[in-house]
Design a protein around this motif. Structure first.
Motif, PDB file in Angstrom:
ATOM      1  N   ALA A 102       3.804  10.429  -7.297  1.00  0.00           N
ATOM      2  CA  ALA A 102       4.683  10.586  -8.461  1.00  0.00           C
ATOM      3  C   ALA A 102       3.873  10.804  -9.727  1.00  0.00           C
ATOM      4  O   ALA A 102       4.245  11.620 -10.594  1.00  0.00           O
ATOM      5  N   ALA A 103       2.748  10.095  -9.859  1.00  0.00           N
ATOM      6  CA  ALA A 103       1.904  10.262 -11.041  1.00  0.00           C
ATOM      7  C   ALA A 103       1.322  11.668 -11.110  1.00  0.00           C
ATOM      8  O   ALA A 103       1.237  12.272 -12.188  1.00  0.00           O
ATOM      9  N   ALA A 104       0.914  12.202  -9.961  1.00  0.00           N
ATOM     10  CA  ALA A 104       0.345  13.550  -9.925  1.00  0.00           C
ATOM     11  C   ALA A 104       1.374  14.591 -10.345  1.00  0.00           C
ATOM     12  O   ALA A 104       1.022  15.634 -10.908  1.00  0.00           O
TER      13      ALA A 104
ATOM     14  N   PHE B 106       6.317   7.601 -14.646  1.00  0.00           N
ATOM     15  CA  PHE B 106       6.509   8.276 -13.352  1.00  0.00           C
ATOM     16  C   PHE B 106       7.376   7.495 -12.372  1.00  0.00           C
ATOM     17  O   PHE B 106       7.308   7.688 -11.164  1.00  0.00           O
ATOM     18  N   GLY B 107       8.239   6.645 -12.917  1.00  0.00           N
ATOM     19  CA  GLY B 107       9.248   6.002 -12.087  1.00  0.00           C
ATOM     20  C   GLY B 107       8.728   4.993 -11.087  1.00  0.00           C
ATOM     21  O   GLY B 107       9.305   4.839 -10.005  1.00  0.00           O
ATOM     22  N   TRP B 108       7.662   4.297 -11.431  1.00  0.00           N
ATOM     23  CA  TRP B 108       7.085   3.295 -10.533  1.00  0.00           C
ATOM     24  C   TRP B 108       8.169   2.314 -10.085  1.00  0.00           C
ATOM     25  O   TRP B 108       8.850   1.710 -10.912  1.00  0.00           O
ATOM     26  N   SER B 109       8.328   2.159  -8.762  1.00  0.00           N
ATOM     27  CA  SER B 109       9.407   1.331  -8.229  1.00  0.00           C
ATOM     28  C   SER B 109       8.954   0.630  -6.948  1.00  0.00           C
ATOM     29  O   SER B 109       9.325   1.028  -5.836  1.00  0.00           O
ATOM     30  N   PRO B 110       8.152  -0.433  -7.064  1.00  0.00           N
ATOM     31  CA  PRO B 110       7.636  -1.119  -5.877  1.00  0.00           C
ATOM     32  C   PRO B 110       8.666  -2.063  -5.258  1.00  0.00           C
ATOM     33  O   PRO B 110       9.694  -2.388  -5.862  1.00  0.00           O
ATOM     34  N   ARG B 111       8.376  -2.507  -4.065  1.00  0.00           N
ATOM     35  CA  ARG B 111       9.256  -3.432  -3.339  1.00  0.00           C
ATOM     36  C   ARG B 111       8.926  -4.881  -3.690  1.00  0.00           C
ATOM     37  O   ARG B 111       7.852  -5.196  -4.220  1.00  0.00           O
ATOM     38  N   ALA B 112       9.854  -5.774  -3.344  1.00  0.00           N
ATOM     39  CA  ALA B 112       9.609  -7.218  -3.469  1.00  0.00           C
ATOM     40  C   ALA B 112       8.644  -7.658  -2.378  1.00  0.00           C
ATOM     41  O   ALA B 112       8.432  -6.967  -1.375  1.00  0.00           O
ATOM     42  N   PHE B 113       8.045  -8.835  -2.586  1.00  0.00           N
ATOM     43  CA  PHE B 113       7.047  -9.329  -1.644  1.00  0.00           C
ATOM     44  C   PHE B 113       7.709 -10.224  -0.594  1.00  0.00           C
ATOM     45  O   PHE B 113       7.977 -11.406  -0.836  1.00  0.00           O
ATOM     46  N   HIS B 114       8.001  -9.648   0.554  1.00  0.00           N
ATOM     47  CA  HIS B 114       8.533 -10.403   1.690  1.00  0.00           C
ATOM     48  C   HIS B 114       7.870  -9.851   2.948  1.00  0.00           C
ATOM     49  O   HIS B 114       8.491  -9.132   3.746  1.00  0.00           O
ATOM     50  N   PRO B 115       6.583 -10.145   3.153  1.00  0.00           N
ATOM     51  CA  PRO B 115       5.874  -9.599   4.314  1.00  0.00           C
ATOM     52  C   PRO B 115       6.438 -10.147   5.619  1.00  0.00           C
ATOM     53  O   PRO B 115       6.932 -11.272   5.682  1.00  0.00           O
ATOM     54  N   VAL B 116       6.353  -9.317   6.642  1.00  0.00           N
ATOM     55  CA  VAL B 116       6.786  -9.732   7.981  1.00  0.00           C
ATOM     56  C   VAL B 116       5.650  -9.423   8.950  1.00  0.00           C
ATOM     57  O   VAL B 116       5.191  -8.288   9.045  1.00  0.00           O
TER      58      VAL B 116
ATOM     59  N   ALA C 210       0.815  -1.214   0.000  1.00  0.00           N
ATOM     60  CA  ALA C 210       0.000   0.000   0.000  1.00  0.00           C
ATOM     61  C   ALA C 210       0.850   1.265   0.000  1.00  0.00           C
ATOM     62  O   ALA C 210       0.483   2.268  -0.629  1.00  0.00           O
ATOM     63  N   GLU C 211       1.980   1.245   0.707  1.00  0.00           N
ATOM     64  CA  GLU C 211       2.822   2.434   0.738  1.00  0.00           C
ATOM     65  C   GLU C 211       3.420   2.722  -0.635  1.00  0.00           C
ATOM     66  O   GLU C 211       3.553   3.883  -1.032  1.00  0.00           O
ATOM     67  N   ASP C 212       3.785   1.674  -1.371  1.00  0.00           N
ATOM     68  CA  ASP C 212       4.309   1.874  -2.722  1.00  0.00           C
ATOM     69  C   ASP C 212       3.248   2.508  -3.621  1.00  0.00           C
ATOM     70  O   ASP C 212       3.557   3.346  -4.477  1.00  0.00           O
ATOM     71  N   LEU C 213       2.000   2.108  -3.431  1.00  0.00           N
ATOM     72  CA  LEU C 213       0.907   2.698  -4.212  1.00  0.00           C
ATOM     73  C   LEU C 213       0.762   4.186  -3.898  1.00  0.00           C
ATOM     74  O   LEU C 213       0.513   4.997  -4.799  1.00  0.00           O
TER      75      LEU C 213
END
Length: 276
Positions: free
Chosen positions: A180-182, A264-274, A171-174
């Motif tokens: 960034a899109a705005a 807009f440089g979309w750069s999400p994280r890998a999926f490693h939930p804790v 959610a934070e990446d979104l």
């Protein structure tokens, strides 16, 4: 202005706007006060009653159907950008065996078109973001309920090989992507899929939830008929889910985030939930 600022993605948008030195306007149905936020009381379901100050950018993480209905009341002379959230489900659930889901997807598609049309009519740049599977440990309605199911029973039933591909996105990446899109002229009047960094099987996604809980991976493959029976046992933990959820474990739900990366440089994280 942030609509949905008390929710999962919207809360991160508010926090990051504050972190950039801003004082965002945030719509709330209840009276609120907090430092660095200009709370505005109002209900998107009753747009005619809204009395809002003018603003230049609108972020909406609330239901796009409600936004489409309310947008004519939100337009003001200063407004130049609208960033609204929809869902990639409009493409993966349009043929769902559940009639209610099919209708919901059609409503979302119609809302997207209405938002774009209203913005075009008033010379406002619009961007529609369609996330994949949203998570934020302990807070979301997708991954967190699965973690609770695993915590309770110690195993996870899967339909067949559960080889359908997924791209979970934090959610934070979104929120960062929306901001960034705005800010990006390249994203004006476009729709984007926002997928997580990794494309993994549903089985591997479940495995990483086990890892995040510090538990050994224990999954039980079931034929579809037996899954329907097992679903009845798990239903109390997933009150909004339906049996089609499990049957989709074998279906690929992947999207190309390349345009968002380029624009807009979309750069999400890998999926490693804790999970703590």
């Amino acid at each position: 202005m942030v609509i949905g600022g008390t929710g999962l993605v919207g809360g991160y948008i508010v926090a990051h706007l504050q972190g950039r030195g801003g004082r965002p306007l945030v719509l709330s149905r209840t009276e609120r006060t907090s430092p660095g936020i200009a709370w505005v009381r109002g209900d998107l379901r009753d747009p005619a009653s809204l009395r809002l100050p003018e603003f230049a950018t609108l972020y909406c993480t609330a239901d796009a159907v409600l936004l489409a209905q309310a947008l004519p009341h939100l337009l003001n002379p200063r407004l130049r950008r609208v960033v609204a959230f929809s869902s990639t489900s409009v493409l993966t659930k349009f043929d769902s065996q559940i009639a209610r889901e099919r209708q919901r997807m059609q409503d979302l598609i119609d809302a997207e078109e209405q938002i774009a049309a209203a913005c075009r009519q008033h010379d406002v740049g619009w961007t529609i973001l369609r996330p994949t599977l949203i998570y934020a440990e302990g807070r979301d309605s997708n991954i967190t309920p699965l973690s609770r199911l695993i915590s309770r029973f110690g195993f996870m039933p899967l339909v067949g090989s559960a080889g359908g591909l997924r791209q979970p996105v934090h959610a934070e990446d979104l929120a960062l992507g929306a901001i960034a899109a705005a800010d990006s002229p390249a994203s004006i009047n476009k729709t984007y899929a926002l997928a997580g960094l990794e494309t993994i099987t549903y089985r591997e996604m479940i495995g990483r939830i086990f890892d995040g809980l510090g538990r050994p991976r224990r999954t039980v493959p079931l034929p579809p008929a037996l899954w329907r029976l097992m679903f009845l046992l798990a239903k109390p933990l997933f009150p909004s889910a339906n049996v089609a959820w499990g049957l989709r474990m074998t279906k690929d739900m992947t999207f190309d985030a390349g345009p968002a990366v380029a624009d807009f440089g979309w750069s999400p994280r890998a999926f490693h939930p804790v999970f703590t």
